[in-house]
Design an enzyme around this catalytic site. Structure first.
Site, PDB file in Angstrom:
ATOM      1  N   GLU A 218     -70.338 -25.051  13.104  1.00  0.00           N
ATOM      2  CA  GLU A 218     -71.659 -25.615  13.420  1.00  0.00           C
ATOM      3  C   GLU A 218     -72.710 -25.133  12.420  1.00  0.00           C
ATOM      4  OE1 GLU A 218     -69.477 -24.142  15.383  1.00  0.00           O
ATOM      5  OE2 GLU A 218     -69.836 -24.545  17.508  1.00  0.00           O
ATOM      6  N   GLY A 276     -71.125  -9.933  17.652  1.00  0.00           N
ATOM      7  CA  GLY A 276     -72.110 -11.006  17.442  1.00  0.00           C
ATOM      8  C   GLY A 276     -73.214 -10.996  18.483  1.00  0.00           C
ATOM      9  N   GLU A 362     -69.816 -13.654  27.892  1.00  0.00           N
ATOM     10  CA  GLU A 362     -68.859 -13.559  26.786  1.00  0.00           C
ATOM     11  C   GLU A 362     -68.204 -12.168  26.782  1.00  0.00           C
ATOM     12  OE1 GLU A 362     -69.509 -16.093  23.034  1.00  0.00           O
ATOM     13  OE2 GLU A 362     -69.692 -14.070  22.247  1.00  0.00           O
ATOM     14  N   HIS A 393     -89.602 -24.186  42.040  1.00  0.00           N
ATOM     15  CA  HIS A 393     -89.778 -25.613  42.304  1.00  0.00           C
ATOM     16  C   HIS A 393     -88.540 -26.410  41.914  1.00  0.00           C
ATOM     17  CE1 HIS A 393     -93.989 -25.036  43.360  1.00  0.00           C
ATOM     18  NE2 HIS A 393     -93.947 -24.062  42.464  1.00  0.00           N
ATOM     19  N   LYS A 521     -62.552 -23.944  19.961  1.00  0.00           N
ATOM     20  CA  LYS A 521     -62.946 -24.081  18.549  1.00  0.00           C
ATOM     21  C   LYS A 521     -61.784 -24.625  17.740  1.00  0.00           C
ATOM     22  CE  LYS A 521     -65.892 -19.974  17.960  1.00  0.00           C
ATOM     23  NZ  LYS A 521     -66.033 -18.739  17.185  1.00  0.00           N
TER      24      LYS A 521
HETATM   25  O1  F6P Z   1     -69.295 -18.268  20.476  1.00  0.00           O
HETATM   26  C1  F6P Z   1     -68.391 -17.470  19.841  1.00  0.00           C
HETATM   27  C2  F6P Z   1     -69.006 -16.652  18.754  1.00  0.00           C
HETATM   28  O2  F6P Z   1     -67.954 -16.041  18.065  1.00  0.00           O
HETATM   29  C3  F6P Z   1     -70.010 -15.607  19.262  1.00  0.00           C
HETATM   30  O3  F6P Z   1     -69.413 -14.448  19.686  1.00  0.00           O
HETATM   31  C4  F6P Z   1     -70.897 -15.470  18.094  1.00  0.00           C
HETATM   32  O4  F6P Z   1     -72.107 -14.877  18.448  1.00  0.00           O
HETATM   33  C5  F6P Z   1     -71.034 -16.897  17.633  1.00  0.00           C
HETATM   34  O5  F6P Z   1     -69.760 -17.448  17.841  1.00  0.00           O
HETATM   35  C6  F6P Z   1     -71.475 -17.085  16.220  1.00  0.00           C
HETATM   36  O6  F6P Z   1     -70.598 -16.521  15.294  1.00  0.00           O
HETATM   37  P1  F6P Z   1     -71.033 -16.258  13.798  1.00  0.00           P
HETATM   38  O7  F6P Z   1     -72.177 -15.325  13.806  1.00  0.00           O
HETATM   39  O8  F6P Z   1     -69.833 -15.693  13.116  1.00  0.00           O
HETATM   40  O9  F6P Z   1     -71.436 -17.580  13.188  1.00  0.00           O
END
Ligand code: F6P
Length: 575
Positions: A218, A276, A362, A393, A521
């Site tokens: 992403e 993370g 998580e 509300h 993923k």
């Molecule tokens: O959602 C899974 C995850 O691995 C989280 O633990 C992490 O914060 C996020 O994706 C983003 O990962 P990255 O910082 O490697 O882009």
């Protein structure tokens, strides 16, 4: 007591069974009656720390449950786990890493070395680099390709590389510097990037690619689209130059940031011993330092370090994270309440529930014990919530009258973040009233009396009473901050971080990995080319139907063309 790292099941211990029995007993006792029985209850079940009062008296416990919960912490070897955590033992065992986010904020007792390198030294060096960048930006000395001053920063990151920074910047709105605006794009849904970029001038925009792994699909997709946007605005400038002048990388994989074309001097690192979702204190906090100034970022770290000290040193019975963790375990595991609500009565904390969702779920949304076997008890709760007043509300009806019990954390501040007259008293009166109403409820007799006083007929009173009864007995904590400042915010977030760690220790799970997010993923990366190619082989009937429908409506035309600049994405790297 179990050996701290032994794998014998805590659920077979005598103290566990005692708590199960007590849970059944407590369910027969009204929460409000516990107050009548224990006149000192509010004082006994509260804790005053430098930045806040934690009132946990409206919980469905008595002294003997509290004592047994503390014994459970002993049984789980919490003392040893806490020592191992702060001394850098590799307690994230499935990834073979220590868990050292307190080191990012000066929260260790003494310096440590990881891989022969001083942790404190490395952290300070990186903080100094961040500070230099922040100063450059605020002095107007950081310019884009055309020589225009950078005035807008767009953080591209998701999960832990987004939620912490945006939550903190929202919370510290009163401390924001106005000269550089910080924006966030976390979603790969192009709508978000399109919306954010629509208001910006490419010449004065800087992207921060925040990704621990620098492979998250992403984030990398957003980074490539950000670059294309810059290229459209300045087609004459080579892509490499645009990346060098308009991109900063924040990552634990600096080599990958450099493969993307980001300059080493614009790459800010952190380490694999920072999870993370625990990374906002690291270079990932760069957007906070930009939006609120480096000194405020430092104060946030200091506040968290104060909480580290409290967690490290306070006896369990007076230790805020330990107490809150024990209560969570009590509700989720022993009383059988699977959800917990986070209800800030502070607009500035409106993102806290979302932040804590990741931090908690998580970490503790797991069903394999450290011994590698399936748990035979409930583990971490489902966390949800939003600002209290808006919630009142929306979903409070459920909190008050549904048969389910959802323990809640109410969070507010004595000193408001604005100077409008009359607002704050209404806000806090609502917060206090809600925890009271949830605890006490209102019985049939009181409802009937109230309806009679309004002049309703006995027949009407009889008809309406059942609908107006509130069962009560819904427990809550109240965290009343003196004021929401960078320091108190740091302490508040660190309080929850340590709470989550303690829960994991007691529940005998590993809180610092996140294997559960990898499956989806991996599948998404396999399905992506299939969507484009219409390859329907080896899919289940539902997925096949979804792909077929997608291709039919879409005219079967999609582009999978990948831009040239970038690094390979992986579906399996752990953040
Ligand atoms: O959602 C899974 C995850 O691995 C989280 O633990 C992490 O914060 C996020 O994706 C983003 O990962 P990255 O910082 O490697 O882009």
């Amino acid at each position: 007591m179990q050996d701290a790292h032994s794998h014998s099941a805590i659920s077979h211990s005598a103290i566990w069974r005692a708590l199960q029995t007590q849970a059944a007993e407590l369910k027969q006792r009204e929460l409000k009656d516990l107050f009548a029985e224990e006149p000192q209850r509010a004082r006994d079940f509260s804790l005053e720390l430098p930045h806040f009062l934690l009132d946990y008296s409206k919980n469905h416990i008595d002294q003997s449950v509290f004592v047994n919960l503390l014994r459970l912490a002993d049984e789980a070897g919490l003392e040893q786990w806490r020592r191992d955590f702060f001394s850098g033992k590799p307690i994230n065992a499935t990834e073979g890493r220590p868990v050292l986010h307190p080191a990012l904020r000066g929260g260790l007792e003494a310096d440590l070395e990881v891989g022969g390198v001083s942790v404190t030294g490395a952290v300070e060096a990186e903080l100094q680099r961040l500070k230099e960048l922040v100063v450059l930006l605020h002095n107007g000395h950081l310019t884009g390709c055309s020589g225009k001053r950078i005035t807008d920063v767009v953080n591209l990151g998701v999960g832990g590389s987004h939620l912490g920074p945006q939550t903190a910047i929202e919370a510290l709105r009163a401390h924001r510097k106005g000269d550089v605006a910080v924006h966030f794009v976390s979603n790969v849904d192009g709508t978000q990037l399109t919306d954010v970029l629509a208001g910006l001038d490419a010449e004065s925009t800087l992207f921060i690619v925040s990704s621990k792994t620098f492979t998250t699909s992403e984030t990398m997709t957003n980074a490539r689209s950000g670059l294309k946007w810059l290229q459209r605005a300045a087609p004459e400038v080579p892509a490499e130059t645009l990346v060098q002048r308009h991109f900063v990388g924040v990552t634990a994989s600096p080599d990958k940031a450099q493969q993307f074309g980001i300059l080493p001097e614009r790459t800010y690192s952190f380490w694999d011993w920072v999870g993370g979702r625990y990374s906002l204190w690291s270079s990932i906090g760069l957007p906070i330092a930009i939006a609120c100034g480096f000194d405020n970022f430092r104060a946030l770290l200091d506040g968290a370090a104060e909480m580290d000290r409290h967690f490290r040193e306070a006896p369990f019975a007076q230790n805020a994270p330990v107490i809150m963790a024990l209560l969570s375990v009590w509700y989720c595991t022993f009383m059988g309440y699977p959800a917990q609500a986070v209800l800030p009565y502070d607009q500035a904390l409106h993102m806290l529930p979302a932040y804590l969702q990741q931090a908690d779920m998580e970490s503790n949304g797991k069903s394999t014990t450290r011994a590698g076997v399936e748990v035979d008890y409930a583990t971490g709760p489902l966390i949800w919530g939003q600002t209290g007043i808006n919630g009142q509300h929306a979903f409070y009806q459920y909190l008050h009258q549904s048969p389910e019990v959802v323990p809640a954390d109410f969070i507010g501040s004595v000193i408001p973040g604005h100077d409008l007259e009359g607002h704050h008293e209404i806000l806090l009166a609502n917060m206090f009233a809600q925890s009271q109403a949830l605890m006490n409820g209102v019985d049939a007799e009181s409802v009937s009396r109230e309806l009679a006083a309004k002049g309703l007929s006995p027949k009407e009173i009889k008809r309406l009473t059942p609908f107006k009864v509130h069962r009560g007995g819904k427990p809550s904590n109240t965290i009343l901050l003196k004021e929401l400042t960078p320091r108190s915010l740091g302490g508040l977030i660190a309080l929850y971080e340590h709470k989550i760690f303690v829960q994991g220790v007691i529940l005998q799970i590993y809180s610092f990995d996140q294997w559960g997010v990898e499956l989806g993923k991996g599948l998404a990366s396999k399905l992506e080319p299939k969507l484009a190619a219409g390859d329907l082989s080896a899919e289940d009937g539902s997925t096949t139907q979804l792909i077929e429908y997608y291709r039919r409506i879409n005219g079967a035309v999609t582009s999978t063309e990948l831009p040239e600049v970038g690094v390979a994405e992986s579906a399996g790297e752990q953040a």
